[in-house]
Design an enzyme around this catalytic site. Sequence first.
Site, PDB file in Angstrom:
ATOM      1  N   LYS A 110       0.863  -1.188   0.000  1.00  0.00           N
ATOM      2  CA  LYS A 110       0.000   0.000   0.000  1.00  0.00           C
ATOM      3  C   LYS A 110       0.888   1.222   0.000  1.00  0.00           C
ATOM      4  O   LYS A 110       2.040   1.166   0.448  1.00  0.00           O
ATOM      5  CB  LYS A 110      -0.892   0.020   1.243  1.00  0.00           C
ATOM      6  CG  LYS A 110      -2.148   0.860   1.086  1.00  0.00           C
ATOM      7  CD  LYS A 110      -3.246   0.098   0.346  1.00  0.00           C
ATOM      8  CE  LYS A 110      -4.515   0.910   0.192  1.00  0.00           C
ATOM      9  NZ  LYS A 110      -5.635   0.059  -0.256  1.00  0.00           N
TER      10      LYS A 110
HETATM   11  P1  NAD Z   1     -12.946   7.687  -2.979  1.00  0.00           P
HETATM   12  O1  NAD Z   1     -11.924   8.716  -2.783  1.00  0.00           O
HETATM   13  O2  NAD Z   1     -13.466   7.427  -4.349  1.00  0.00           O
HETATM   14  O3  NAD Z   1     -14.214   7.983  -2.037  1.00  0.00           O
HETATM   15  C1  NAD Z   1     -14.124   8.148  -0.646  1.00  0.00           C
HETATM   16  C2  NAD Z   1     -15.481   8.660  -0.174  1.00  0.00           C
HETATM   17  O4  NAD Z   1     -15.497   8.681   1.261  1.00  0.00           O
HETATM   18  C3  NAD Z   1     -15.789  10.078  -0.626  1.00  0.00           C
HETATM   19  O5  NAD Z   1     -17.160  10.146  -0.993  1.00  0.00           O
HETATM   20  C4  NAD Z   1     -15.528  10.916   0.629  1.00  0.00           C
HETATM   21  O6  NAD Z   1     -16.276  12.104   0.658  1.00  0.00           O
HETATM   22  C5  NAD Z   1     -16.005   9.939   1.681  1.00  0.00           C
HETATM   23  N1  NAD Z   1     -15.523  10.225   3.017  1.00  0.00           N
HETATM   24  C6  NAD Z   1     -14.282  10.591   3.436  1.00  0.00           C
HETATM   25  N2  NAD Z   1     -14.274  10.767   4.764  1.00  0.00           N
HETATM   26  C7  NAD Z   1     -15.514  10.487   5.194  1.00  0.00           C
HETATM   27  C8  NAD Z   1     -16.153  10.491   6.468  1.00  0.00           C
HETATM   28  N3  NAD Z   1     -15.475  10.786   7.580  1.00  0.00           N
HETATM   29  N4  NAD Z   1     -17.459  10.150   6.525  1.00  0.00           N
HETATM   30  C9  NAD Z   1     -18.142   9.836   5.415  1.00  0.00           C
HETATM   31  N5  NAD Z   1     -17.605   9.828   4.197  1.00  0.00           N
HETATM   32  C10 NAD Z   1     -16.321  10.151   4.093  1.00  0.00           C
HETATM   33  O7  NAD Z   1     -12.330   6.349  -2.341  1.00  0.00           O
HETATM   34  P2  NAD Z   1     -12.741   4.833  -2.618  1.00  0.00           P
HETATM   35  O8  NAD Z   1     -11.803   4.287  -3.613  1.00  0.00           O
HETATM   36  O9  NAD Z   1     -14.216   4.725  -2.819  1.00  0.00           O
HETATM   37  O10 NAD Z   1     -12.335   4.191  -1.209  1.00  0.00           O
HETATM   38  C11 NAD Z   1     -13.224   4.118  -0.110  1.00  0.00           C
HETATM   39  C12 NAD Z   1     -12.835   2.951   0.761  1.00  0.00           C
HETATM   40  O11 NAD Z   1     -12.862   1.759  -0.001  1.00  0.00           O
HETATM   41  C13 NAD Z   1     -11.425   3.038   1.351  1.00  0.00           C
HETATM   42  O12 NAD Z   1     -11.416   2.421   2.621  1.00  0.00           O
HETATM   43  C14 NAD Z   1     -10.610   2.202   0.385  1.00  0.00           C
HETATM   44  O13 NAD Z   1      -9.409   1.721   0.950  1.00  0.00           O
HETATM   45  C15 NAD Z   1     -11.604   1.120   0.097  1.00  0.00           C
HETATM   46  N6  NAD Z   1     -11.318   0.352  -1.112  1.00  0.00           N
HETATM   47  C16 NAD Z   1     -11.257   0.959  -2.330  1.00  0.00           C
HETATM   48  C17 NAD Z   1     -10.955   0.193  -3.449  1.00  0.00           C
HETATM   49  C18 NAD Z   1     -10.915   0.769  -4.835  1.00  0.00           C
HETATM   50  O14 NAD Z   1     -10.759  -0.011  -5.778  1.00  0.00           O
HETATM   51  N7  NAD Z   1     -11.090   2.057  -5.029  1.00  0.00           N
HETATM   52  C19 NAD Z   1     -10.708  -1.175  -3.308  1.00  0.00           C
HETATM   53  C20 NAD Z   1     -10.795  -1.753  -2.053  1.00  0.00           C
HETATM   54  C21 NAD Z   1     -11.106  -0.975  -0.967  1.00  0.00           C
END
Ligand code: NAD
Length: 420
Positions: A110
């Site tokens: 990561k």
């Molecule tokens: P992203 O940047 O696309 O979206 C993150 C979202 O979370 C945004 O809408 C933001 O406004 C919101 N957010 C941030 N802080 C917040 C809070 N305190 N309360 C409520 N909402 C909040 O990111 P993503 O890729 O969707 O990632 C989100 C989660 O999913 C993370 O934990 C990431 O590690 C996990 N994840 C993502 C992927 C991927 O392929 N993108 C894969 C596995 C896991």
Amino acid sequence: MTAETPTALSAWRNAQHQFDIAADRLQLDPGVRAVLREPARELTVHFPVQMDDGSVRLFTGYRVQHNLGRGPAKGGIRYHPDVTLDEVKALAMWMTWKCAVVGIPYGGGKGGVAVDPKRLSRKELERLTRRFTTELSVLIGPERDIPAPDVNTNAQVMAWMMDTYSMHAGYTVPGVVTGKPIALGGSEGRNEATARGAVFTIVEAAARLGMPLAGARAVVQGFGNAGSVAAKLLVEEGARVIAVSDSGGGVHAPDGLDVPALIRWKAEHGELAGFPGAQAITNAELLTLECEVLVPAALENQITEGNAAQVRARLVAEAANGPTTPEADRILAERGVILIPDILCNAGGVTVSYFEWVQDLNRDHWSEAEVNAKLKEIMVRSFGEVWGMHERAGCDLRTAAYLVAVERVAKATEMRGLYP
Ligand code: NAD
């Protein structure tokens, strides 16, 4: 050493604690346990970026490779002001277990930069990305460590990373990152893969619980790549999405939100607030709404000792990484809330990243139907293996997923032996 409940909200301590529970139950060899309990490599870089006004700012970034036993390191790059080495270590360890639980040939990695990308211009973001990629060039590569998008990074950031790496190599290396635009060797279906995989696991869990998704109330925290697509796919399964939130707060409509309209609203306004026909709700309130399915899809440490007793969902599906602390896990389990753990629930993202890498290395391109069918097969099989372990071992699904994953990584470690 046995698993003691951690006290602070440290993602790394939580990750080690979750590992310790599995290591205790598996009675892991002490040497293997010591190896798996720490990251293999941690890189911290402090690097300068020229701002548009001519000034120079120093940024701090990280790349951690937790384990390389089953293949190259794999894991996303996060841009967020709260990124720390502690967080990146936890996220890297979770990637090791995630890749093992779905049986794809990667170790865990990561990376992240402590930055608020919303305060940078596009050109500043590009310069930061290119310089950070250069700093990481001692570690990354298609056979060594393959980054992907995470919070606040996307296909454009991956395109800059791929281009920077390729400029140094002297030829185009699409397999160095995944989550790229389709035109640069990205995979069909990658953008939706995390959420699609999560919804496959929700469908599997709901079937085992005898809980129909048609008409079920769903609540989603976080409305980015994982959350917004999960909300859309849950509606396609017949669920009623009654509340969603982003970092600015949430919106709530007990009769169900129009999710496609909400996605358009967020694209136009940059936030959910003000969406017509819905009431404002705080993130704290959202987590305690009565519902059948709660999907945390934002950041770590959202369901804690402080609010777990108020969570009124029947099923929690961790689209985010690390949203639930070990204390909260215990409280939810005592209250009979079923939780699909992150290392299984959101593994669809890395699974389709693996498909993308395979396509890049073979100069191939699969249809979206093919990608989605292969993803479904892996998610359904992996869910079944974890569910089977949960029944055999009489433990919650997180512990079951860890037992499956840690055993696979430990076996690989033992078979490779200790060098020299
Ligand atoms: P992203 O940047 O696309 O979206 C993150 C979202 O979370 C945004 O809408 C933001 O406004 C919101 N957010 C941030 N802080 C917040 C809070 N305190 N309360 C409520 N909402 C909040 O990111 P993503 O890729 O969707 O990632 C989100 C989660 O999913 C993370 O934990 C990431 O590690 C996990 N994840 C993502 C992927 C991927 O392929 N993108 C894969 C596995 C896991």
